[in-house]
Design a protein around this motif. Structure first.
Motif, short mmCIF file in Angstrom:
data_model
loop_
_atom_site.label_atom_id
_atom_site.label_comp_id
_atom_site.label_asym_id
_atom_site.label_seq_id
_atom_site.Cartn_x
_atom_site.Cartn_y
_atom_site.Cartn_z
N HIS A 353 -1.88 8.84 -5.40
CA HIS A 353 -1.85 7.43 -5.83
C HIS A 353 -1.33 7.35 -7.27
N GLU A 354 -1.57 8.43 -8.03
CA GLU A 354 -1.10 8.43 -9.42
C GLU A 354 0.40 8.69 -9.50
N LEU A 355 0.94 9.35 -8.48
CA LEU A 355 2.40 9.51 -8.41
C LEU A 355 3.03 8.13 -8.18
N ILE A 356 2.45 7.38 -7.27
CA ILE A 356 2.95 6.02 -7.01
C ILE A 356 2.82 5.18 -8.28
N ALA A 357 1.68 5.34 -8.97
CA ALA A 357 1.43 4.55 -10.20
C ALA A 357 2.47 4.85 -11.28
N LEU A 358 3.01 6.08 -11.27
CA LEU A 358 4.02 6.42 -12.28
C LEU A 358 5.30 5.59 -12.12
N ILE A 359 5.46 5.00 -10.94
CA ILE A 359 6.67 4.18 -10.69
C ILE A 359 6.47 2.76 -11.24
N ALA A 360 5.21 2.36 -11.44
CA ALA A 360 4.90 0.99 -11.90
C ALA A 360 5.58 0.67 -13.23
N PRO A 361 5.99 -0.57 -13.42
CA PRO A 361 5.85 -1.73 -12.55
C PRO A 361 7.03 -1.92 -11.58
N ALA A 387 -3.16 2.79 -6.22
CA ALA A 387 -2.17 2.67 -7.32
C ALA A 387 -2.11 1.23 -7.82
N ALA A 388 -2.61 0.29 -7.00
CA ALA A 388 -2.45 -1.14 -7.31
C ALA A 388 -3.03 -1.56 -8.67
N PRO A 389 -4.20 -1.04 -9.10
CA PRO A 389 -4.71 -1.47 -10.40
C PRO A 389 -3.73 -1.22 -11.55
N LEU A 394 0.05 -3.89 -15.31
CA LEU A 394 1.41 -4.10 -15.84
C LEU A 394 1.98 -5.46 -15.46
N GLY A 395 1.13 -6.32 -14.91
CA GLY A 395 1.53 -7.71 -14.72
C GLY A 395 2.18 -8.04 -13.39
N THR A 396 2.10 -7.14 -12.41
CA THR A 396 2.68 -7.46 -11.10
C THR A 396 1.57 -7.84 -10.12
N ASP A 397 2.00 -8.20 -8.91
CA ASP A 397 1.03 -8.60 -7.88
C ASP A 397 0.42 -7.40 -7.13
N GLY A 398 0.81 -6.19 -7.48
CA GLY A 398 0.20 -5.01 -6.85
C GLY A 398 0.50 -4.91 -5.37
N LEU A 399 -0.52 -4.68 -4.56
CA LEU A 399 -0.36 -4.52 -3.11
C LEU A 399 -1.04 -5.68 -2.40
N GLY A 400 -0.30 -6.40 -1.58
CA GLY A 400 -0.84 -7.60 -0.94
C GLY A 400 -1.60 -7.32 0.34
N ALA A 401 -2.41 -6.29 0.35
CA ALA A 401 -3.25 -6.01 1.52
C ALA A 401 -4.42 -5.17 1.06
N THR A 402 -5.60 -5.48 1.53
CA THR A 402 -6.75 -4.65 1.17
C THR A 402 -7.14 -3.74 2.33
N LYS A 403 -6.68 -4.12 3.54
CA LYS A 403 -6.92 -3.28 4.72
C LYS A 403 -5.57 -2.83 5.26
N ASP A 408 3.83 -2.88 12.59
CA ASP A 408 4.99 -3.76 12.39
C ASP A 408 4.65 -5.05 11.66
N GLN A 409 3.74 -4.95 10.69
CA GLN A 409 3.42 -6.11 9.84
C GLN A 409 3.67 -5.75 8.38
N PRO A 410 4.93 -5.78 7.98
CA PRO A 410 5.27 -5.31 6.63
C PRO A 410 4.68 -6.16 5.52
N VAL A 411 4.39 -5.49 4.42
CA VAL A 411 3.88 -6.14 3.20
C VAL A 411 4.98 -6.02 2.16
N THR A 412 5.32 -7.13 1.49
CA THR A 412 6.46 -7.05 0.56
C THR A 412 6.10 -7.42 -0.88
N THR A 413 4.85 -7.19 -1.25
CA THR A 413 4.49 -7.33 -2.67
C THR A 413 5.14 -6.17 -3.45
N THR A 414 4.89 -6.09 -4.76
CA THR A 414 5.61 -5.09 -5.57
C THR A 414 5.37 -3.67 -5.05
N ILE A 415 4.14 -3.42 -4.58
CA ILE A 415 3.96 -2.22 -3.75
C ILE A 415 4.11 -2.71 -2.32
#
Ligand code: GCU
Length: 445
Positions: A353-361, A387-389, A394-403, A408-415
């Protein structure tokens, strides 16, 4: 040969092993994993959610000293460099920067490729500029007539540029390639043209107004144990050094380095917008895309498809492939230090998750597939969520799903995230989601 055969065998065995978890501890389980080549199976891998032991993830927003990261500035100046260093030291190894003397030569250009739909360029990137030095050929397609400079997808391919499209103008890779369709004695033939076309969807990408740049990963390092000696990594060995030091790069580090060299080249092309380049990769190259995007902030977006262990999946979660298994079967991929965690993954100072966080924002898209349990789709979702926190700080919407989203239900927030139906692969559906995600986050210059 080994690289590809292992890749195929593992995918298959990973799939067959579904549902055959054993009631035993991680360590016992790992001891019993046998390489397929030795005639064994991977049947003791855990695929049972109820048997995943509890684990505690390191907090990306807490410094090694225990101090909390409370501002974007503190993340950028203190925590991000600290985490990057930990990944370099313990997982992927340190990589060198841009080499001196690198040259780019357009060796072929066609203004009417693909029946007039595309401009095709092939650029020889000579890493050292020396006559007999290592080189890679970057194949570029740009949508004809689209107003530039253009947003691009950049990714490495597994079997040579000629496999990406059935286009007779693509130069056939002259080097070593894994055995496969249209390959004889490790040399690609005409018959391999377009063999991976369904994984690249060139016409779909062009029709949506994006360009595509790709290079063969074996030009950077061929994917087998000992491939280092035909790799750019060998350029950096000191006299009398035959292997990299325990904190120096493995093959994934080398492939990621190659992506940055491709980016160096794209930056010189007037038709390309270097602020809108998405780095993309599948499977081991999905791990590579994440590591490239984590290190090189010129990549505006990262797309990681079915990357699994050592990619977007949490290492601490005992499900599917494990650190020990990947280090045993692919010892050349990561740095030497990573093997120290084979039997004690909880001691790793980082998790994915910290590898993903390195890409933020910057936007990152994690694509997974429901039947690809070896790559642990749930572990990839949980890493994206953890990684969302950082993305939020950094001011983005993070990940638009908690579950975990449904199939085939894609999520298109910044993550971004999706769970596609079906097995380990890159499909037209995956590309449609990557393009939709790019439309949301990278379209406007
Ligand atoms: C194997 C390996 C994975 C990897 C995959 C691939 O299955 O265990 O970690 O992602 O090969 O790159 O195809």
């Amino acid at each position: 040969m080994r690289g590809k055969i292992l890749r195929r065998r593992f995918l298959k065995t990973g799939g067959l092993a579904v549902g055959s978890a054993f009631l035993m501890s991680c360590e016992q389980q790992e001891e019993e994993v046998k390489p397929v080549a030795a005639g064994g199976t991977l049947k003791v891998v855990n695929y049972d959610e109820s048997k995943v032991p509890s684990y505690t993830l390191p907090n990306p927003l807490v410094m090694a000293s225990g101090q909390r990261v409370t501002s974007a500035r503190m993340w950028v100046e203190k925590r991000r460099p600290q985490l990057l260093k930990l990944f370099q030291t313990y997982e992927y190894g340190r990589s060198p920067g841009r080499p001196r003397g690198m040259t780019f030569h357009v060796i072929s250009a066609d203004m009417n490729a693909l029946g007039g739909k595309a401009i095709r360029k092939q650029v020889l990137i000579n890493f050292t500029g020396k006559k007999d030095g290592p080189r890679m050929t970057l194949l570029m397609y740009l949508p004809k007539g689209a107003p530039g400079p253009l947003p691009m997808f950049l990714g490495l391919n597994f079997d040579g540029n000629q496999t990406v499209a059935a286009d007779p103008g693509i130069i056939i890779n002259p080097g070593w390639v894994a055995e496969g369709w249209g390959v004889i004695d490790h040399r690609a033939t005409d018959a391999s043209r377009g063999d991976a076309a369904c994984r690249w969807q060139v016409e779909k990408i062009l029709a949506r107004g994006y360009g595509l740049a790709t290079a063969y990963y074996g030009d950077i390092e061929p994917d087998y144990n000992g491939g280092i000696h035909s790799s750019v990594r060998s350029l950096y060995l000191r006299p009398r050094q035959s292997e990299p030091a325990p904190d120096e790069w493995g093959a994934i580090g080398a492939w990621a380095w190659g992506l940055s060299r491709a980016m160096d080249c794209l930056e010189t092309d007037k038709n390309v917008d270097p602020r809108r380049v998405a780095v993309m990769g599948h499977s081991r190259l999905g791990k590579t895309a994440l590591w490239a995007g984590a290190q090189d902030t010129r990549f505006a977006m990262v797309i990681s498809n079915d990357s699994g262990e050592g990619g977007a999946a949490l290492s601490r979660r005992w499900f599917g492939e494990t650190v020990k298994s990947i280090n045993t079967h692919f010892p050349w991929w990561f740095c030497g230090n990573f093997k120290k965690f084979n039997n004690d993954v909880n001691a790793l100072p980082v998790d994915q998750h910290e590898l993903i966080a390195l890409i933020a924002p910057r936007p990152v898209y994690i694509a997974t597939a429901a039947d690809d349990l070896w790559a642990d789709p749930t572990g990839m979702f949980l890493a994206a969520k953890a990684a969302a926190p950082v993305y939020q700080l950094l001011g983005t919407d993070g990940l638009g799903a908690t579950k975990m989203p449904g199939i085939d239900q894609p999520v298109t927030t910044t993550i971004g995230f999706h769970l596609r139906c079906g097995p380990h692969n890159v499909t037209a559906y995956d590309w449609e989601q990557f393009l939709n995600f790019a439309d949301v986050h990278m379209k406007a210059s």
